[in-house]
Design a protein around this motif. Structure first.
Motif, PDB file in Angstrom:
ATOM      1  N   GLY A  14       0.800  -1.218   0.000  1.00  0.00           N
ATOM      2  CA  GLY A  14       0.000   0.000   0.000  1.00  0.00           C
ATOM      3  C   GLY A  14       0.832   1.266   0.000  1.00  0.00           C
ATOM      4  N   LEU A  15       0.189   2.376   0.337  1.00  0.00           N
ATOM      5  CA  LEU A  15       0.879   3.663   0.353  1.00  0.00           C
ATOM      6  C   LEU A  15       1.688   3.875   1.616  1.00  0.00           C
ATOM      7  CD1 LEU A  15      -1.886   6.027  -1.102  1.00  0.00           C
ATOM      8  CD2 LEU A  15       0.123   5.137  -2.279  1.00  0.00           C
ATOM      9  N   THR A  16       1.253   3.264   2.713  1.00  0.00           N
ATOM     10  CA  THR A  16       1.937   3.427   3.994  1.00  0.00           C
ATOM     11  C   THR A  16       1.618   2.261   4.922  1.00  0.00           C
ATOM     12  OG1 THR A  16       2.166   4.866   5.925  1.00  0.00           O
ATOM     13  CG2 THR A  16       0.007   4.792   4.894  1.00  0.00           C
ATOM     14  N   GLN A  17       2.498   2.032   5.890  1.00  0.00           N
ATOM     15  CA  GLN A  17       2.280   0.995   6.904  1.00  0.00           C
ATOM     16  C   GLN A  17       1.964   1.614   8.259  1.00  0.00           C
ATOM     17  OE1 GLN A  17       2.435  -2.624   6.331  1.00  0.00           O
ATOM     18  NE2 GLN A  17       2.052  -1.634   4.354  1.00  0.00           N
ATOM     19  N   ASP A  18       1.936   2.939   8.326  1.00  0.00           N
ATOM     20  CA  ASP A  18       1.638   3.634   9.575  1.00  0.00           C
ATOM     21  C   ASP A  18       0.121   3.608   9.830  1.00  0.00           C
ATOM     22  OD1 ASP A  18       0.790   6.423  10.923  1.00  0.00           O
ATOM     23  OD2 ASP A  18       2.800   5.871  11.610  1.00  0.00           O
ATOM     24  N   PRO A  19      -0.339   3.100  10.991  1.00  0.00           N
ATOM     25  CA  PRO A  19      -1.772   2.963  11.281  1.00  0.00           C
ATOM     26  C   PRO A  19      -2.550   4.277  11.156  1.00  0.00           C
ATOM     27  CG  PRO A  19      -0.496   1.750  12.900  1.00  0.00           C
ATOM     28  CD  PRO A  19       0.482   2.535  12.090  1.00  0.00           C
ATOM     29  N   LEU A  20      -1.993   5.367  11.657  1.00  0.00           N
ATOM     30  CA  LEU A  20      -2.674   6.661  11.584  1.00  0.00           C
ATOM     31  C   LEU A  20      -2.791   7.138  10.139  1.00  0.00           C
ATOM     32  CD1 LEU A  20      -3.936   9.093  12.992  1.00  0.00           C
ATOM     33  CD2 LEU A  20      -1.630  10.060  13.252  1.00  0.00           C
ATOM     34  N   LYS A  21      -1.696   7.004   9.390  1.00  0.00           N
ATOM     35  CA  LYS A  21      -1.708   7.412   7.982  1.00  0.00           C
ATOM     36  C   LYS A  21      -2.647   6.532   7.158  1.00  0.00           C
ATOM     37  CE  LYS A  21       2.910   9.497   7.876  1.00  0.00           C
ATOM     38  NZ  LYS A  21       4.270   9.436   7.301  1.00  0.00           N
ATOM     39  N   ARG A  78      -9.787  -1.272  -3.854  1.00  0.00           N
ATOM     40  CA  ARG A  78      -8.832  -2.124  -3.124  1.00  0.00           C
ATOM     41  C   ARG A  78      -7.922  -1.279  -2.247  1.00  0.00           C
ATOM     42  NH1 ARG A  78      -6.624  -6.894  -2.385  1.00  0.00           N
ATOM     43  NH2 ARG A  78      -8.217  -7.897  -3.626  1.00  0.00           N
ATOM     44  N   LEU A  79      -7.471  -0.136  -2.737  1.00  0.00           N
ATOM     45  CA  LEU A  79      -6.646   0.758  -1.921  1.00  0.00           C
ATOM     46  C   LEU A  79      -7.397   1.183  -0.661  1.00  0.00           C
ATOM     47  CD1 LEU A  79      -4.221   2.658  -1.390  1.00  0.00           C
ATOM     48  CD2 LEU A  79      -5.320   4.325  -2.908  1.00  0.00           C
ATOM     49  N   ILE A  80      -8.682   1.499  -0.819  1.00  0.00           N
ATOM     50  CA  ILE A  80      -9.509   1.941   0.307  1.00  0.00           C
ATOM     51  C   ILE A  80      -9.706   0.822   1.326  1.00  0.00           C
ATOM     52  CG2 ILE A  80     -11.834   2.717   0.947  1.00  0.00           C
ATOM     53  CD1 ILE A  80     -11.871   4.103  -1.890  1.00  0.00           C
ATOM     54  N   VAL A  81     -10.054  -0.361   0.844  1.00  0.00           N
ATOM     55  CA  VAL A  81     -10.295  -1.512   1.739  1.00  0.00           C
ATOM     56  C   VAL A  81      -8.998  -1.955   2.412  1.00  0.00           C
ATOM     57  CG1 VAL A  81     -10.995  -3.941   1.819  1.00  0.00           C
ATOM     58  CG2 VAL A  81     -12.315  -2.318   0.459  1.00  0.00           C
ATOM     59  N   ASP A  82      -7.913  -1.989   1.642  1.00  0.00           N
ATOM     60  CA  ASP A  82      -6.624  -2.427   2.195  1.00  0.00           C
ATOM     61  C   ASP A  82      -6.117  -1.485   3.285  1.00  0.00           C
ATOM     62  OD1 ASP A  82      -6.651  -4.586   0.544  1.00  0.00           O
ATOM     63  OD2 ASP A  82      -5.169  -3.823  -0.878  1.00  0.00           O
ATOM     64  N   ALA A  83      -6.528  -0.211   3.225  1.00  0.00           N
ATOM     65  CA  ALA A  83      -6.077   0.771   4.215  1.00  0.00           C
ATOM     66  C   ALA A  83      -6.584   0.453   5.620  1.00  0.00           C
ATOM     67  CB  ALA A  83      -6.525   2.167   3.806  1.00  0.00           C
ATOM     68  N   ASN A  93      -4.546 -14.660  -9.483  1.00  0.00           N
ATOM     69  CA  ASN A  93      -5.532 -14.399 -10.535  1.00  0.00           C
ATOM     70  C   ASN A  93      -6.132 -13.002 -10.424  1.00  0.00           C
ATOM     71  OD1 ASN A  93      -5.130 -16.903 -11.643  1.00  0.00           O
ATOM     72  ND2 ASN A  93      -6.944 -17.836 -10.722  1.00  0.00           N
ATOM     73  N   GLU A  94      -6.406 -12.563  -9.191  1.00  0.00           N
ATOM     74  CA  GLU A  94      -6.928 -11.208  -8.984  1.00  0.00           C
ATOM     75  C   GLU A  94      -5.906 -10.165  -9.411  1.00  0.00           C
ATOM     76  OE1 GLU A  94      -9.967 -11.536  -5.177  1.00  0.00           O
ATOM     77  OE2 GLU A  94      -7.817 -11.478  -4.806  1.00  0.00           O
ATOM     78  N   CYS A  95      -4.646 -10.436  -9.140  1.00  0.00           N
ATOM     79  CA  CYS A  95      -3.567  -9.524  -9.504  1.00  0.00           C
ATOM     80  C   CYS A  95      -3.477  -9.369 -11.024  1.00  0.00           C
ATOM     81  CB  CYS A  95      -2.248 -10.046  -8.941  1.00  0.00           C
ATOM     82  SG  CYS A  95      -0.851  -8.916  -9.173  1.00  0.00           S
ATOM     83  N   TYR A 175       0.331  -0.154  -4.190  1.00  0.00           N
ATOM     84  CA  TYR A 175      -1.053  -0.301  -3.720  1.00  0.00           C
ATOM     85  C   TYR A 175      -1.912  -1.071  -4.724  1.00  0.00           C
ATOM     86  CZ  TYR A 175      -2.043   3.538  -6.931  1.00  0.00           C
ATOM     87  OH  TYR A 175      -2.153   4.322  -8.051  1.00  0.00           O
ATOM     88  N   CYS A 176      -1.321  -1.435  -5.875  1.00  0.00           N
ATOM     89  CA  CYS A 176      -2.050  -2.205  -6.883  1.00  0.00           C
ATOM     90  C   CYS A 176      -1.062  -3.069  -7.666  1.00  0.00           C
ATOM     91  CB  CYS A 176      -2.817  -1.284  -7.829  1.00  0.00           C
ATOM     92  SG  CYS A 176      -1.753  -0.288  -8.905  1.00  0.00           S
ATOM     93  N   CYS A 177      -1.605  -3.983  -8.440  1.00  0.00           N
ATOM     94  CA  CYS A 177      -0.771  -4.836  -9.283  1.00  0.00           C
ATOM     95  C   CYS A 177      -0.547  -4.168 -10.634  1.00  0.00           C
ATOM     96  CB  CYS A 177      -1.446  -6.192  -9.503  1.00  0.00           C
ATOM     97  SG  CYS A 177      -1.335  -7.309  -8.097  1.00  0.00           S
ATOM     98  N   ASP A 178       0.687  -4.066 -11.022  1.00  0.00           N
ATOM     99  CA  ASP A 178       1.051  -3.579 -12.348  1.00  0.00           C
ATOM    100  C   ASP A 178       2.358  -4.267 -12.725  1.00  0.00           C
ATOM    101  OD1 ASP A 178       0.884  -2.231 -14.708  1.00  0.00           O
ATOM    102  OD2 ASP A 178       1.153  -0.232 -13.879  1.00  0.00           O
ATOM    103  N   LEU A 179       2.727  -4.182 -13.978  1.00  0.00           N
ATOM    104  CA  LEU A 179       3.905  -4.924 -14.426  1.00  0.00           C
ATOM    105  C   LEU A 179       5.200  -4.460 -13.773  1.00  0.00           C
ATOM    106  CD1 LEU A 179       3.457  -5.746 -18.215  1.00  0.00           C
ATOM    107  CD2 LEU A 179       3.775  -7.314 -16.333  1.00  0.00           C
ATOM    108  N   GLN A 180       5.357  -3.145 -13.572  1.00  0.00           N
ATOM    109  CA  GLN A 180       6.608  -2.650 -12.980  1.00  0.00           C
ATOM    110  C   GLN A 180       6.888  -3.254 -11.605  1.00  0.00           C
ATOM    111  OE1 GLN A 180       4.468  -0.797 -14.547  1.00  0.00           O
ATOM    112  NE2 GLN A 180       5.471   0.651 -15.895  1.00  0.00           N
TER     113      GLN A 180
END
Length: 307
Positions: A14-21, A78-83, A93-95, A175-180
């Motif tokens: 994701g974008l961060t691992q900090d609980p508050l963020k 997914r970004l919202i739920v994963d947060a 397969n989802e990726c 925060y998402c699956c992409d080739l890079q």
């Protein structure tokens, strides 16, 4: 899907691992995504049911708004739920499906922006032939070709992704699956695949951006022969389009048209074009377009009176 690895799932950091963020990410992007869906749906409904927005420009804007909604939906939920999740796990397969959706609707947005530039070029530079060149049949054919081109592009991304073997670790620093980000985890030499990626996605982004900038330069140059009123209206429309092109293509070129190098700002740049631009597009096209605003007012006024 045929899997070429021993890894069956990935963990998105994701974008961060900090609980508050993470809580801030949840609130901010929930608002962004809600605004994106509501704004683009409003444009889609207005164009669909308004009698005054029947020109090719609004026909293409309809599909741009649709592509925007789907493009944002491929990553934002997914970004919202994963947060707010303890573990952000995504199956193999989802990726792969997310990679497909991301490139399908992203590429569709690129092609629609090009079609909108073509429409403005014909309307301003060849006004007498405009009804013939940009007939409804021609517009439908162009949109169908855009969908086919987008499908071919996204299929090529999947073909590349399925060639990657994953032996572990399975931590995707994104925060998402992409080739890079997937290329970094592959247990093989990815130089050739990255070269193919740059020649595919990078070439599409860069060449499309150059084509669009040249086309709008030609359009703006030709406006010198128009009346002051016509010039003002055309400038307003073209300015909106140019803003969207710069906001979308700048981050895309930064991400896809470069060697396999990682920068700290990569995730935030990706956020800008996958979530930020789809959110801004409805604002740009409604705030700077009197016809769309008037059509919205009339449509919802009639709807309220009939209820």
């Amino acid at each position: 899907m045929k899997q070429n690895s021993s890894v069956t799932e990935f963990l998105l950091l994701g974008l961060t691992q900090d609980p508050l963020k993470q809580k801030m990410v949840f609130i901010i992007f929930l608002l962004f995504y809600t605004g994106t869906v509501v704004g683009n749906t409003l444009i889609i409904v207005t164009i669909k049911f308004s009698r005054t927005l029947g020109s090719p420009m609004y026909f293409f804007l309809f599909y741009l708004s649709f592509a925007d909604s789907c493009f944002s939906t491929s990553t934002a939920p997914r970004l919202i739920v994963d947060a707010i999740s303890k573990k952000s796990i995504i199956s193999y397969n989802e990726c792969i499906t997310q990679v497909f959706a991301l490139h399908l609707f992203g590429c569709m947005e690129i092609f629609v922006l090009i079609l909108m530039a073509v429409d403005r070029y014909v309307a301003i530079c060849k006004p007498l032939r405009y009804p013939v060149i940009m007939s409804h049949k021609a517009c439908v054919i162009l949109i169908v070709l855009a969908w086919i081109g987008s499908f071919i592009h996204s299929t090529a991304q999947i073909v590349l992704a399925l060639r990657l073997p994953f032996c572990g670790p399975n931590l995707i620093d994104h925060y998402c699956c992409d080739l890079q980000p997937l290329l970094k985890l592959a247990c093989m030499d990815t130089y050739m695949i990255n070269l193919l990626l740059v020649s595919n996605s990078g070439a599409i982004c860069s060449s499309s951006f150059v084509i669009l900038i040249i086309s709008y330069f030609v359009i703006l140059h030709s406006l010198r022969n128009h009346s002051a009123e016509g010039r003002k209206k055309a400038l307003s429309t073209c300015t909106s389009h140019i803003i969207v092109v710069i906001l979308f293509f700048g981050p895309c070129i930064f991400i896809y048209a470069r060697p396999p190098t990682t920068f700290p700002m990569d995730k935030m740049v990706a956020v800008f074009y996958t979530i930020g631009t789809p959110f801004l597009n409805p604002l740009i096209y409604t705030l700077r377009n009197a016809e769309v605003k008037n059509a919205m007012k009339k449509l919802w006024h009639v709807k309220l009176l009939t209820e």
